[in-house]
Design an enzyme around this catalytic site. Structure first.
Site, PDB file in Angstrom:
ATOM      1  N   LYS A  10      14.956  12.206  44.130  1.00 58.72           N
ATOM      2  CA  LYS A  10      14.870  11.103  45.090  1.00 58.72           C
ATOM      3  C   LYS A  10      15.224  11.655  46.470  1.00 58.72           C
ATOM      4  CE  LYS A  10      17.084   6.720  46.483  1.00 58.72           C
ATOM      5  NZ  LYS A  10      18.019   5.626  46.112  1.00 58.72           N
ATOM      6  N   GLU A  60      14.624   0.953  46.243  1.00 61.16           N
ATOM      7  CA  GLU A  60      13.455   1.763  46.621  1.00 61.16           C
ATOM      8  C   GLU A  60      13.382   3.084  45.866  1.00 61.16           C
ATOM      9  OE1 GLU A  60      16.296   1.927  48.126  1.00 61.16           O
ATOM     10  OE2 GLU A  60      16.543   4.088  48.290  1.00 61.16           O
ATOM     11  N   ARG A  70      13.745   3.911  42.756  1.00 60.68           N
ATOM     12  CA  ARG A  70      12.962   3.877  41.511  1.00 60.68           C
ATOM     13  C   ARG A  70      11.459   3.844  41.806  1.00 60.68           C
ATOM     14  NH1 ARG A  70      16.078  -1.411  39.607  1.00 60.68           N
ATOM     15  NH2 ARG A  70      17.688  -0.316  40.780  1.00 60.68           N
ATOM     16  N   ASP A 108      21.071   9.793  50.808  1.00 60.05           N
ATOM     17  CA  ASP A 108      20.177   9.253  49.774  1.00 60.05           C
ATOM     18  C   ASP A 108      19.018  10.201  49.428  1.00 60.05           C
ATOM     19  OD1 ASP A 108      20.010   7.166  47.983  1.00 60.05           O
ATOM     20  OD2 ASP A 108      18.677   5.955  49.229  1.00 60.05           O
ATOM     21  N   LYS A 145      20.715  -3.506  54.263  1.00 60.34           N
ATOM     22  CA  LYS A 145      22.096  -3.333  53.805  1.00 60.34           C
ATOM     23  C   LYS A 145      23.052  -3.795  54.896  1.00 60.34           C
ATOM     24  CE  LYS A 145      21.496   0.922  51.056  1.00 60.34           C
ATOM     25  NZ  LYS A 145      21.899   0.421  49.742  1.00 60.34           N
ATOM     26  N   ASP A 148      15.581  -2.764  48.808  1.00 59.10           N
ATOM     27  CA  ASP A 148      16.681  -1.795  48.721  1.00 59.10           C
ATOM     28  C   ASP A 148      16.704  -1.089  47.361  1.00 59.10           C
ATOM     29  OD1 ASP A 148      18.829  -0.360  49.608  1.00 59.10           O
ATOM     30  OD2 ASP A 148      20.296  -1.987  49.356  1.00 59.10           O
ATOM     31  N   ASP A 186      18.499   5.411  53.904  1.00 60.67           N
ATOM     32  CA  ASP A 186      18.240   4.157  53.198  1.00 60.67           C
ATOM     33  C   ASP A 186      18.939   3.003  53.927  1.00 60.67           C
ATOM     34  OD1 ASP A 186      17.667   2.130  51.460  1.00 60.67           O
ATOM     35  OD2 ASP A 186      18.963   2.855  49.831  1.00 60.67           O
TER      36      ASP A 186
HETATM   37  N1  BES Z   1      20.717   4.406  47.656  1.00 57.21           N
HETATM   38  C1  BES Z   1      21.174   3.220  47.016  1.00 57.21           C
HETATM   39  C2  BES Z   1      22.219   3.490  45.943  1.00 57.21           C
HETATM   40  C3  BES Z   1      23.561   3.995  46.418  1.00 57.21           C
HETATM   41  C4  BES Z   1      24.580   3.081  46.697  1.00 57.21           C
HETATM   42  C5  BES Z   1      23.810   5.332  46.526  1.00 57.21           C
HETATM   43  C6  BES Z   1      25.817   3.541  47.105  1.00 57.21           C
HETATM   44  C7  BES Z   1      25.045   5.799  46.942  1.00 57.21           C
HETATM   45  C8  BES Z   1      26.053   4.906  47.217  1.00 57.21           C
HETATM   46  C9  BES Z   1      19.997   2.508  46.343  1.00 57.21           C
HETATM   47  O1  BES Z   1      18.768   2.681  46.951  1.00 57.21           O
HETATM   48  C10 BES Z   1      20.289   1.051  46.381  1.00 57.21           C
HETATM   49  O2  BES Z   1      20.352   0.517  47.447  1.00 57.21           O
HETATM   50  N2  BES Z   1      20.474   0.467  45.211  1.00 57.21           N
HETATM   51  C11 BES Z   1      20.758  -0.912  45.113  1.00 57.21           C
HETATM   52  C12 BES Z   1      19.934  -1.459  43.963  1.00 57.21           C
HETATM   53  C13 BES Z   1      19.928  -2.958  43.881  1.00 57.21           C
HETATM   54  C14 BES Z   1      19.223  -3.546  45.063  1.00 57.21           C
HETATM   55  C15 BES Z   1      19.251  -3.336  42.589  1.00 57.21           C
HETATM   56  C16 BES Z   1      22.244  -1.074  44.842  1.00 57.21           C
HETATM   57  O3  BES Z   1      22.810  -0.224  44.155  1.00 57.21           O
HETATM   58  O4  BES Z   1      22.830  -1.998  45.373  1.00 57.21           O
HETATM   59 ZN    ZN Z   2      18.480   4.392  48.020  1.00 53.46          ZN
HETATM   60 MN    MN Z   3      18.388   1.296  48.492  1.00 51.36          MN
END
Ligand code: BES
Ligand code: ZN
Ligand code: MN
Length: 485
Positions: A252, A336, A338, A275, A264, A334, A257
């Site tokens: 990834k 993204e 996957r 990210d 966010k 968010d 992000d």
């Molecule tokens: N890049 C984030 C995940 C992340 C969060 C990495 C904190 C490192 C530290 C990912 O893209 C994301 O935003 N995931 C969301 C998924 C949700 C919207 C289903 C999350 O974890 O809140």
């Molecule tokens: Zn992310």
């Molecule tokens: Mn994200």
């Protein structure tokens, strides 16, 4: 440039900024054959007075009395296992003074122990100063790392070469993670990958937006189209002659992000330059495999995009037709990672690799489940176990996690084949189940390194604050195990 070499010289007469010696459980300096009796007696007396501890990573700094070295860093070796030696070395490396030009390591251990200590020292000495105006500069005043010359007593050249390849791959990954997204974006990342690949006998192919569009990589495109800096997919291949198998690695690479339209909150964005840690780990693992001349084929896929909100960004409720044809309703922009990974996985599996691993800072839920240092590993049982075994061998904390099939129900969309979010419970696992829908019967495992990839706290052991290089040592070990099997 940082360098590492063996030395067989007398340790008393070696000129250095620091001499690192070990302390055993009983508080005694572990005598090294290259240290003469007189020097050892003096140091032992000082160590005794200061109650130097043998606890793993405990450091005691002494002046280099009677030695050519300026200072002596005594470090507790704990149980003397490779795990303890690696940690101890990391702590010792941070006590060698600012920008030391020469450091000598003299630890009594077998080859595996010395290897672990050397890796730990190189990793512990890591600094990221590219954006500090007052950082020490070379003669030609570039921002090149001035580096330390490491001299290791009683080491074999092969051991040190391997250590420097491993540490170099981790440091390279940390550098990319630490680089601000102003400078590291899909296009610049792809150029960096091409540059390194060309220099190391790795073949690089960059898919630009036009190619991505022509071939239907709509997961990567949908995530990247909100940014003025357009996405890329990079394929890197290390192909030694006569390799009997190929491992595909998919990373990834979200260079920033923001969350996209599902923006966010500011606090959660502060660390989101990290990210792309999965893609950076993949790139440096492929390069490391090439440098080490591992006899195994490795194909790395870097799924690069910047997730930004804008007039051209994808919207919640958009449906995208992913590479390979499955449709996904994007309910949260968010989620993204996957989307870009699914495209990368399907493309990687088209080439029939023997194994495919993906590595990603995929979910905040990883941190909720496993904390800030332990990555989650999901996938086909056998491959998941193989990844965890490789992680254990190099002491990277990784834990096997399940892919509960009832979660698939939550990923069912009213309008498309899948939706990109599930309910709040088990967020790391539902992300894994989403990816599982794209891998068919491939021998696959997924590594969620979300929190371990970026240390928000202060340095500990051989882990600095900021980018950590999580996953790289495990991936290299995984490849080495397979190459030597
Ligand atoms: N890049 C984030 C995940 C992340 C969060 C990495 C904190 C490192 C530290 C990912 O893209 C994301 O935003 N995931 C969301 C998924 C949700 C919207 C289903 C999350 O974890 O809140
Ligand atoms: Zn992310
Ligand atoms: Mn994200």
């Amino acid at each position: 440039m940082t360098s590492i070499h063996a030395t067989s010289d007398n340790l008393s007469t070696l000129t250095a900024d620091a001499l690192i010696l070990g302390v055993t459980a009983d508080g005694a300096i572990s005598p090294h054959g290259q240290l003469d009796d007189e020097a050892l007696a003096t140091l032992s007396e000082l160590a005794g007075k200061l109650d130097a501890s043998g606890k793993v990573g405990a450091t005691t700094v002494l002046p280099g009395v009677g030695l050519a070295a300026k200072r002596v860093v005594l470090v507790g070796l704990g149980d003397g296992t490779p795990t303890d030696l690696r940690l101890a070395a990391g702590s010792a490396a941070r006590e060698c003074g600012k920008e030391p030009s020469t450091v000598v390591i003299a630890i009594e251990a077998d080859d595996d122990g010395i290897a672990a200590f050397a890796v730990g020292a190189l990793l512990g000495a890591y600094r990221f100063t590219d954006y500090k105006s007052d950082a020490v500069m070379d003669d030609d005043a570039t921002d090149e790392d001035t580096g330390t010359a490491w001299l290791v007593a009683g080491a074999s050249a092969d051991t040190l070469k391997r250590a420097s390849i491993i540490a170099g791959a981790v440091a390279g990954t940390r550098d990319l993670v630490n680089t601000p997204p102003l400078d590291l974006f899909p296009g610049s990342f792809a150029e960096i990958a091409e540059g390194y690949a060309g220099a190391m006998g790795v073949e690089a192919t960059v898919f630009d937006v036009q190619q991505l569009a022509e071939e239907g990589f709509n997961g990567i495109l949908a995530v990247g189209m909100g940014s003025a800096r357009l996405p890329r997919l990079v394929r890197l291949e290390w192909k030694p002659e006569g390799a009997k198998q190929t491992v595909a690695l998919v990373g990834k690479g979200i260079t920033f992000d923001s969350g996209g339209i599902s923006l966010k909150p500011p606090k959660s964005m502060e660390t989101m330059k990290s990210d792309m840690a999965g893609a950076a780990a993949v790139m440096h693992t492929v390069l490391g495999a090439a440098q080490a001349n591992l006899q195994i084929g490795v194909v790395g896929w870097l799924c690069l995009a910047e997730n930004m909100p804008s007039a051209t960004a994808q919207r919640p409720s958009d449906v995208i037709r992913m590479y390979g044809g499955k449709t996904v309703e994007v309910l949260n922009t968010d989620a993204e990672g996957r989307l870009v990974l699914a495209d990368g996985l399907v493309r990687a599996i088209e080439e029939n690799p023997d194994v495919v691993l993906d590595i990603a800072t995929l979910t905040g839920a990883q941190g909720v489940a496993l904390g800030t240092q332990t990555s989650g590993v999901m996938g086909v049982d056998e491959i998941r176990a193989e990844v965890v075994a490789a992680a254990d061998a190099v002491s990277e904390p990784m834990w096997p996690m399940p892919l509960p099939q009832h979660l698939l129900k939550q990923l069912e969309s009213k309008v498309a084949d899948l939706q990109n979010i599930a309910g709040p419970a088990g967020g790391m696992l539902s992300a894994g189940v989403f990816l599982q829908q794209f891998v068919g019967d491939a021998k696959w495992a997924h590594l969620d390194i979300a929190r371990p990839a970026y240390n928000e706290a202060s340095a500990h052991g051989f882990t600095p604050s900021g980018g950590t290089g999580a996953g790289v040592r495990t991936l290299l070990q995984f490849l080495e195990n397979r190459a030597n099997a």
